[in-house]
Design a protein around this motif. Structure first.
Motif, PDB file in Angstrom:
ATOM      1  N   TRP A 134       6.660  41.194  34.846  1.00 49.61           N
ATOM      2  CA  TRP A 134       6.333  39.784  34.646  1.00 49.61           C
ATOM      3  C   TRP A 134       5.536  39.567  33.370  1.00 49.61           C
ATOM      4  O   TRP A 134       5.789  38.618  32.620  1.00 49.61           O
ATOM      5  N   LYS A 135       4.540  40.413  33.102  1.00 50.01           N
ATOM      6  CA  LYS A 135       3.702  40.224  31.921  1.00 50.01           C
ATOM      7  C   LYS A 135       4.499  40.381  30.634  1.00 50.01           C
ATOM      8  O   LYS A 135       4.328  39.609  29.682  1.00 50.01           O
ATOM      9  N   SER A 136       5.376  41.375  30.590  1.00 46.02           N
ATOM     10  CA  SER A 136       6.215  41.546  29.405  1.00 46.02           C
ATOM     11  C   SER A 136       7.156  40.353  29.233  1.00 46.02           C
ATOM     12  O   SER A 136       7.389  39.887  28.111  1.00 46.02           O
ATOM     13  N   TRP A 137       7.671  39.854  30.334  1.00 45.21           N
ATOM     14  CA  TRP A 137       8.556  38.689  30.331  1.00 45.21           C
ATOM     15  C   TRP A 137       7.815  37.468  29.776  1.00 45.21           C
ATOM     16  O   TRP A 137       8.340  36.746  28.918  1.00 45.21           O
ATOM     17  N   SER A 227       2.483  56.379  25.600  1.00 47.13           N
ATOM     18  CA  SER A 227       1.523  56.802  24.571  1.00 47.13           C
ATOM     19  C   SER A 227       1.477  55.838  23.389  1.00 47.13           C
ATOM     20  O   SER A 227       0.561  55.920  22.565  1.00 47.13           O
ATOM     21  N   GLU A 228       2.454  54.934  23.297  1.00 45.97           N
ATOM     22  CA  GLU A 228       2.489  53.987  22.170  1.00 45.97           C
ATOM     23  C   GLU A 228       1.201  53.181  22.019  1.00 45.97           C
ATOM     24  O   GLU A 228       0.657  53.062  20.918  1.00 45.97           O
ATOM     25  N   PRO A 229       0.672  52.582  23.106  1.00 43.75           N
ATOM     26  CA  PRO A 229      -0.544  51.775  22.928  1.00 43.75           C
ATOM     27  C   PRO A 229      -1.727  52.579  22.396  1.00 43.75           C
ATOM     28  O   PRO A 229      -2.570  52.035  21.677  1.00 43.75           O
ATOM     29  N   PHE A 230      -1.800  53.876  22.721  1.00 43.49           N
ATOM     30  CA  PHE A 230      -2.943  54.682  22.308  1.00 43.49           C
ATOM     31  C   PHE A 230      -2.825  55.125  20.854  1.00 43.49           C
ATOM     32  O   PHE A 230      -3.819  55.508  20.236  1.00 43.49           O
ATOM     33  N   ALA A 231      -1.617  55.057  20.312  1.00 39.80           N
ATOM     34  CA  ALA A 231      -1.449  55.357  18.894  1.00 39.80           C
ATOM     35  C   ALA A 231      -1.905  54.193  18.022  1.00 39.80           C
ATOM     36  O   ALA A 231      -2.128  54.357  16.823  1.00 39.80           O
ATOM     37  N   ASP A 232      -2.016  53.006  18.633  1.00 41.64           N
ATOM     38  CA  ASP A 232      -2.491  51.808  17.941  1.00 41.64           C
ATOM     39  C   ASP A 232      -4.006  51.743  18.108  1.00 41.64           C
ATOM     40  O   ASP A 232      -4.523  51.431  19.185  1.00 41.64           O
ATOM     41  N   LYS A 356      -1.218  38.436  23.352  1.00 40.49           N
ATOM     42  CA  LYS A 356      -1.117  38.080  21.938  1.00 40.49           C
ATOM     43  C   LYS A 356      -1.033  39.313  21.049  1.00 40.49           C
ATOM     44  O   LYS A 356      -0.316  39.312  20.037  1.00 40.49           O
ATOM     45  N   MET A 357      -1.736  40.392  21.416  1.00 45.37           N
ATOM     46  CA  MET A 357      -1.783  41.570  20.554  1.00 45.37           C
ATOM     47  C   MET A 357      -0.640  42.544  20.811  1.00 45.37           C
ATOM     48  O   MET A 357      -0.377  43.417  19.977  1.00 45.37           O
ATOM     49  N   ALA A 358       0.037  42.440  21.963  1.00 47.43           N
ATOM     50  CA  ALA A 358       1.171  43.324  22.238  1.00 47.43           C
ATOM     51  C   ALA A 358       2.368  42.909  21.394  1.00 47.43           C
ATOM     52  O   ALA A 358       2.596  41.711  21.176  1.00 47.43           O
ATOM     53  N   PRO A 359       3.169  43.859  20.903  1.00 49.49           N
ATOM     54  CA  PRO A 359       4.322  43.519  20.059  1.00 49.49           C
ATOM     55  C   PRO A 359       5.402  42.788  20.835  1.00 49.49           C
ATOM     56  O   PRO A 359       5.726  43.156  21.970  1.00 49.49           O
ATOM     57  N   LYS A 360       5.948  41.753  20.251  1.00 50.60           N
ATOM     58  CA  LYS A 360       6.983  40.955  20.890  1.00 50.60           C
ATOM     59  C   LYS A 360       8.247  41.789  21.086  1.00 50.60           C
ATOM     60  O   LYS A 360       8.678  42.499  20.191  1.00 50.60           O
ATOM     61  N   GLY A 361       8.838  41.688  22.288  1.00 50.02           N
ATOM     62  CA  GLY A 361      10.092  42.375  22.594  1.00 50.02           C
ATOM     63  C   GLY A 361       9.904  43.759  23.173  1.00 50.02           C
ATOM     64  O   GLY A 361      10.760  44.253  23.893  1.00 50.02           O
ATOM     65  N   ALA A 363       6.707  44.819  24.647  1.00 48.80           N
ATOM     66  CA  ALA A 363       5.318  44.733  25.099  1.00 48.80           C
ATOM     67  C   ALA A 363       5.077  45.414  26.434  1.00 48.80           C
ATOM     68  O   ALA A 363       3.931  45.512  26.872  1.00 48.80           O
ATOM     69  N   THR A 364       6.116  45.882  27.106  1.00 52.55           N
ATOM     70  CA  THR A 364       5.962  46.376  28.475  1.00 52.55           C
ATOM     71  C   THR A 364       4.904  47.469  28.582  1.00 52.55           C
ATOM     72  O   THR A 364       3.997  47.411  29.407  1.00 52.55           O
ATOM     73  N   SER A 365       5.004  48.503  27.757  1.00 51.51           N
ATOM     74  CA  SER A 365       4.070  49.622  27.865  1.00 51.51           C
ATOM     75  C   SER A 365       2.656  49.208  27.464  1.00 51.51           C
ATOM     76  O   SER A 365       1.671  49.694  28.035  1.00 51.51           O
ATOM     77  N   TYR A 366       2.517  48.288  26.504  1.00 50.83           N
ATOM     78  CA  TYR A 366       1.202  47.838  26.069  1.00 50.83           C
ATOM     79  C   TYR A 366       0.481  47.079  27.192  1.00 50.83           C
ATOM     80  O   TYR A 366      -0.682  47.358  27.499  1.00 50.83           O
ATOM     81  N   LEU A 367       1.187  46.127  27.798  1.00 52.62           N
ATOM     82  CA  LEU A 367       0.579  45.327  28.850  1.00 52.62           C
ATOM     83  C   LEU A 367       0.370  46.141  30.116  1.00 52.62           C
ATOM     84  O   LEU A 367      -0.589  45.922  30.852  1.00 52.62           O
TER      85      LEU A 367
END
Length: 501
Positions: A134-137, A227-232, A356-361, A363-367
């Motif tokens: 839902w959050k990514s959506w 691991s993507e969010p932790f690389a940012d 807002k800070m998660a990349p569009k399209g 964002a699933t792993s970030y959120l």
């Protein structure tokens, strides 16, 4: 499942209709949460014979279940259809409230609590996967220009409905208990079934909400996705802030009601009145904070609302220091007003800053990482507090202010911390550290606090009227959100009706 397929490009009309459906889903879901959670669920469990340990377990299950967003990320990426995942898991989760509601009619005393705990665990597990999709959506559906305004409207309406339902449910239970003599557990069962009906209605609205097609990255291992969010580095700093803040709040919040009832010996009616006062203050201030997040940034709002909230924490011990006094009630009123206003700002900004800070399209792993680690700290904090609460009951830290002179001398007790006071002070200190970590988070559009404060002071009376009860309540009734996109300054792109990225 053709009706649940994502759409390649949404028109402005489709997006506006989708935003209205998200509002309706939010109202129905909040009705479910209000009637099946909080004081009603705790009272129901106590009526079934739950011990303090079981109550703690029930409170810890939902946040700890959010760890299932880890496999949820893989499910969403593999399926590539967030609406399908959200609708199916939401629908399945709702069914587990039916056996919970029917426990007084079908279960013996020995099986009642196991059914309750297992059903809540199953509901929470499925809901965690739903939250992941839902959050990514929502990140792709809601234009970033109106995130603050949109979620402030959604939260305000939901909180308003929650207050009304809580009052109605309380009167209903009192009527059953004192006027009919019916077993109170049957009243709770009726509330759970009514809440579950609202939940199914919410799932219907969810199924009708359009979904922009997500970017599917096939062949990427789950470990790489997580691991993507932790690389940012910037997003990693956001995670540290949100986790420490979640731990601080959930260390103290579970003991607010206990403190009022046991330490200050307040009547339950007065405790409920203070809670409603705080919720009303949140309701009328959501739109105010929402405009600030859209005009400036979520971080700017957090740097204002966050200190307000933690200042309230340090004032809690003074309401009963050393015993309840003449200023106890005025202090409680002031604390609940400030906590209501600041909670609205913190809740709104902390909910939308990740979107807002998660990349569009993608964002699933970030959120999901935000939900996983924030929920983990939110689940561990009350468990740690529960282990410490009995030990701290025997502890006290006090200090005297002493004046001695040739003419006279006196001694005044400067402070006296005991039992629950230690939780409030510790939460205050962790909250200070959390706000320190917020400094390292960088968000597009952020400004210094003094600029935001100057803008607030420069607001004309018409704008500030939304901070009053009447103006605030008038403002929140403006829904659905038809026409919101042009009002937010989102023009047609190339003369078409499509929403720009």
């Amino acid at each position: 499942m053709k009706l649940l397929r994502p759409t390649e490009h949404l028109t402005r009309t489709e997006t506006e209709q989708g935003l209205s459906l998200v509002i309706y889903d939010g109202l129905a879901t909040h009705a479910l949460v209000t009637l099946t959670g909080g004081v009603f669920l705790v009272a129901y469990a106590l009526g079934l014979g739950a011990s303090n340990a079981v109550i703690g377990l029930i409170a810890a299950i939902p946040p700890l279940a959010e760890l299932l967003q880890i496999p949820g990320v893989g499910i969403v990426e593999r399926v590539g259809n967030r609406r399908l995942v959200a609708v199916l898991t939401s629908l399945a989760a709702r069914f587990f409230w039916i056996p919970i509601a029917l426990i007084p009619f079908m279960a013996g005393s020995e099986s009642a609590l196991p059914i309750l705990v297992v059903s809540i665990a199953a509901y929470s597990a499925l809901s965690a996967i739903k939250h992941c999709s839902w959050k990514s959506w929502m990140r792709d559906l809601i234009p970033p220009e109106i995130l603050g305004m949109f979620f402030s409207r959604r939260m305000t309406l939901s909180f308003t409905l929650g207050v009304v339902l809580s009052l109605g449910a309380g009167f209903f239970l009192d009527f059953l208990r004192y006027d009919t003599g019916i077993n109170p557990l049957i009243g709770y069962s009726a509330l759970f079934l009514l809440g579950n009906a609202f939940g199914f209605i919410g799932t219907y609205f969810l199924a009708k909400t359009p979904e922009p097609k997500m970017t599917v990255r096939g062949g990427i291992p789950l470990r790489s996705l997580l691991s993507e969010p932790f690389a940012d580095g910037n997003f990693r700093n956001l995670l540290i802030f949100l986790c420490t803040w979640s731990f601080a709040i959930n260390l103290a919040a579970p003991f607010f009601t206990v403190y009022l009832l046991k330490r200050l010996s307040l009547d339950i009616t007065l405790v409920i009145a203070l809670s409603i006062l705080s919720q009303v203050c949140s309701i009328v201030s959501f739109s105010f904070w929402g405009r600030l997040t859209d005009r400036y940034s979520n971080k700017s709002v957090l740097r204002l609302a966050g200190p307000l909230f933690i200042i309230c924490l340090i004032f809690w011990p003074f309401t009963g220091m050393p015993e309840p006094h003449s200023l106890t009630f005025p202090l409680l009123v002031g604390i609940h007003i400030l906590m209501g206003i600041s909670t609205a700002g913190v809740t709104l900004a902390s909910s939308t800053i990740g979107l807002k800070m998660a990349p569009k399209g993608t964002a699933t792993s970030y959120l999901a990482s935000i939900s996983i680690f924030s929920s983990l700290t939110a689940g561990c904090a009350p468990i740690i507090g529960g282990f410490l609460v009995d030990y701290l009951a025997q502890c006290e830290l006090s200090g005297n202010l002493i004046w001695t002179s040739p003419w006279f001398s006196f001694s005044v007790k400067a402070f006296q911390f005991q039992h629950f006071d230690f939780f409030f002070v510790l939460a205050f200190l962790i909250g200070l550290y959390s706000l320190h970590r917020l400094v390292f988070v960088h968000e597009r559009g952020e400004v210094e606090e003094k600029i935001v404060i100057r803008a607030i002071l420069a607001m004309n009376p018409r704008e500030m009227r939304n901070f009053s009860t009447a103006g605030g309540l008038r403002n929140i009734l403006r829904f659905p959100l038809t026409g919101v996109l042009p009002a937010a300054g989102v023009p047609p792109e190339n003369g078409t009706d499509e929403i720009p990225e």
